[in-house]
Scaffold this active site. Structure first.
Site, PDB file in Angstrom:
ATOM      1  N   GLY A   1       0.789  -1.236   0.000  1.00  0.00           N
ATOM      2  CA  GLY A   1       0.000   0.000   0.000  1.00  0.00           C
ATOM      3  C   GLY A   1       0.812   1.273   0.000  1.00  0.00           C
ATOM      4  N   GLN A   2       2.142   1.179  -0.131  1.00  0.00           N
ATOM      5  CA  GLN A   2       2.951   2.411  -0.177  1.00  0.00           C
ATOM      6  C   GLN A   2       2.494   3.255  -1.347  1.00  0.00           C
ATOM      7  OE1 GLN A   2       4.791   1.438   3.119  1.00  0.00           O
ATOM      8  NE2 GLN A   2       5.106   3.391   2.090  1.00  0.00           N
ATOM      9  N   LYS A   3       2.628   4.542  -1.190  1.00  0.00           N
ATOM     10  CA  LYS A   3       2.124   5.481  -2.187  1.00  0.00           C
ATOM     11  C   LYS A   3       2.671   5.174  -3.579  1.00  0.00           C
ATOM     12  CE  LYS A   3       1.213  10.314  -1.631  1.00  0.00           C
ATOM     13  NZ  LYS A   3       1.811  11.393  -0.853  1.00  0.00           N
TER      14      LYS A   3
ATOM     15  N   ILE B   1       3.560   2.484  -4.940  1.00  0.00           N
ATOM     16  CA  ILE B   1       3.125   1.269  -5.640  1.00  0.00           C
ATOM     17  C   ILE B   1       1.603   1.144  -5.701  1.00  0.00           C
ATOM     18  CG2 ILE B   1       5.254  -0.013  -5.261  1.00  0.00           C
ATOM     19  CD1 ILE B   1       3.984  -1.416  -2.951  1.00  0.00           C
TER      20      ILE B   1
END
Lengths: 467, 185
Positions: free
Chosen positions: B69-71, B73
């Site tokens: 969920g990192q920005k 990706i």
């Protein structure tokens, strides 16, 4: 392209001869015209082709970096000028104008995507950066120009309530509805400048803690906490005991962090040092100039707290950083291991209040006042702690802690009379008279925000009402 | 008989359900998946890419796709939309500051046509942390009531740390999907 051909023709050894003959020169001129015409129509065609069939997968790509770049920079500058114009245009048309810009940015993104297969990776990255920058400035602009729709639930509850509930209750709920749903603030330190902020979680039941908008502060957190949110710090130093959940760092610059946690995520960090003990791999995103080193903190009782949090072992994960903007095998340029000779030594923050007291005699006299004030507020924090926990403490403990605190207060008084020069001949003695009047007022203020936000944790461990 | 129909037949026989887990970074997606699978959750690194877990639940085989969920990706989420039966949106109920981001990302996701037929389970995670918002409050902030009426959705408070609420949530999701897809059984 036109120019290139011209150069190519003139560099041809025969061309000098050709130029001499007027009829040949005429021919040459007509050929050049034809070429430039053809180039122009080809360009037009591909443009119309693109806009007409923007969905089709067969849209053109030029397979030449320079062509791509010129096309890209053209569109970019046109979008930029559109953005600039937007601020001047009629407010009623702003919406459609913005939509249009948004769609041209989308086209640009598509252009990049379609050509990414042959472009050098640097170009891809930089053009993606440009498009995202454009998007961002568009967002800023639209936030500025378009009035935000306030979030509310007016419709649903009012429609349902009259049926489900008697009228009397409905009236009671009305004020809440008007205020809409407000997300309460979590406990933490906010909006401070140039202070030392100390908090001990021990004995209190704190789940999450937020530290945001600090400038040139030192934060010392002792005891263990479940989650830590850090947002917008500048030139700060932050020391924490164990965090048993995760730490989220966002937007920091020129800071030093000494933290132990199960998970650490770092976003938008610049020129900061992280001394970490962490059970999983720390990650960075949109960061640069960040350096990592092992945890180096101590205070009284830290070993036991670390053990309870399963953070007592060095996992060496601090040097295993994942950079989400650098997904490849070679070392990311955005982070590095802090060289050993530049690392901090063991930092001791076992600043029991007594030791702080001792320190203050060494401080710069001009700052003594603010330090003493801060100290006074830590004592009141301590008093609060005792008050909150008095209901379950044995009465002996309560009495002895109250005694300790009054002792502390007294030594603070002694210290301040010693350090602060008494003001003679001043007309500002009024404060002593005012104090009792001001204090109750401040207490009232303190309670007001709690009332408004229905979800506020009652004993949130903040520092209120600093003086 | 085409390959597709063979696959369909196999899928029907094995009662496979494809579930996509998404949400902001730090919301606890991976920990939830590990927890329901009975694995160790003490060391979980932020997900770079995705994990797949196959879990047998009642008579169904759940294929759970846990996507990072990192920005940076999040833009890859759409690569996983195809054939998704159930969508799990995980919220960190203690991260009050980013609830607006969370709402914006969810709204974006629900616009996706390929996900229009999937059931939506919202897990208000980290309920064990003091100061976390209750599921009802999360529902208000995310404005779930305003969602498209055709969407099957449910919000459940949970804690990946204690395991509370997870079974309840996934039970609803599986029943809801099964009643849509395997209606004949």
């Amino acid at each position: 392209m036109e120019n290139e051909e011209e150069v190519a023709l003139s560099s041809n050894p025969n061309s000098n001869l050709l130029v001499a003959d007027p009829s040949l020169q005429k021919k040459r001129q007509s050929m050049l015209d034809r070429l430039s015409n053809r180039h122009q129509t080809r360009l037009d065609n591909s443009l119309t082709h693109r806009s007409a069939e923007s969905d089709s997968s067969s849209s053109p790509s030029f397979e030449s970096t320079s062509t791509f770049l010129s096309r890209f920079s053209n569109s970019k500058s046109s979008i930029e000028s559109q953005l600039a114009q937007c601020q001047l245009c009629d407010p009623t048309q702003v919406k459609s104008h913005l939509d249009q810009i948004s769609s041209s940015i989308f086209d640009l993104e598509k252009l990049v995507a379609e050509n990414s297969y042959f472009l050098p990776s640097y170009e891809v990255r930089s053009s993606l950066k440009t498009t995202s920058d454009l998007r961002q400035s568009l967002e800023f602009l639209s936030a500025e120009l378009l009035p935000k729709k306030k979030f509310s639930f007016r419709n649903k509850p009012t429609r349902k309530d009259p049926i489900a509930e008697p009228k009397g209750e409905e009236k009671e709920q009305e004020p809440e509805k008007k205020s809409g749903f407000r997300v309460p603030d979590s406990p933490g330190f906010r909006n401070k400048k140039g202070e030392i902020l100390v908090h001990n979680f021990k004995g209190s039941e704190v789940g999450e803690f937020s530290i945001s908008d600090l400038d040139s502060c030192e934060v010392r957190l002792m005891g263990s906490v479940r989650a830590l949110f850090i947002h917008r710090l500048r030139n700060c130093r932050l020391y924490t005991g164990p965090v048993t959940g995760s730490v989220l760092v966002d937007g920091v610059e020129g800071c030093v962090f000494v933290m132990a946690s199960h998970q650490i995520r770092i976003h938008n960090a610049k020129m900061s040092d992280f001394y970490l003990r962490v059970r999983s791999r720390p990650i960075i995103e949109d960061s640069c100039g960040v350096r990592f080193a092992p945890y180096c903190l101590t205070y009284k009782g830290i070993e036991e707290e670390l053990r309870e949090a399963s953070l007592d072992e060095e996992t060496e994960k601090w040097s295993n950083v994942d950079d989400f903007l650098w997904l490849r095998a070679v070392q990311s340029p955005n982070w590095s291991v802090l060289p050993e000779n530049e690392r901090l030594g063991l930092v001791d923050i076992s600043s029991s209040i007594e030791s702080q007291l001792a320190q203050y005699q060494l401080y710069d006299p001009t700052q003594v006042k603010s330090h003493l004030d801060q100290f006074s507020s830590s004592i009141s924090d301590l008093e609060k702690l005792v008050a909150y926990n008095s209901y379950f403490l044995p009465s002996y403990e309560v009495r002895s802690s109250l005694k300790t605190m009054s002792d502390l207060r007294r030594s603070l008084k002694v210290l301040s009379t010693e350090l602060l020069p008494k003001k003679k001949f001043s007309f500002r003695n009024k404060p002593t008279r005012k104090d009792p009047i001001i204090e109750p007022k401040e207490e009232q203020k303190e309670q007001e925000p709690e009332k408004k936000s229905g979800f506020q944790v009652p004993n949130s461990p903040c520092f209120w009402n600093k003086k | 008989m085409g390959l597709l129909s063979i696959i369909r037949k196999i899928k029907r026989k094995e009662k496979e359900i494809r579930i996509l887990m998404v949400g902001l970074d730090n919301s606890g997606k991976t920990t939830i998946v590990l927890r329901i699978n009975g694995e160790d959750t003490s060391v979980v690194s932020p997900t770079l890419g995705f994990n797949i877990k196959t879990i047998i639940y009642q008579k169904y085989t759940l294929n759970i796709w846990d996507v990072g969920g990192q920005k940076t990706i999040r833009s890859y989420w759409r690569n996983y939309f195809e054939q998704t039966d159930g969508l799990v949106w995980v919220v960190d109920s203690s991260d009050l500051r980013r609830l607006e981001d969370c709402k914006a990302e969810l709204d974006n996701l629900l616009k996706e046509e390929r996900l229009s037929g999937s059931s939506l389970l919202i897990l208000a995670n980290k309920q064990d942390i003091k100061g976390a918002l209750a599921p009802e409050e999360i529902a208000k902030v995310l404005n779930l009531e305003a969602m498209d009426k055709t969407r099957h959705w449910q919000i459940v408070g949970c804690s990946a740390f204690t395991g509370e609420g997870l079974l309840e949530g996934f039970d609803w999701l599986v029943q809801d999907i099964a009643s849509r897809i395997y209606v004949l059984d």
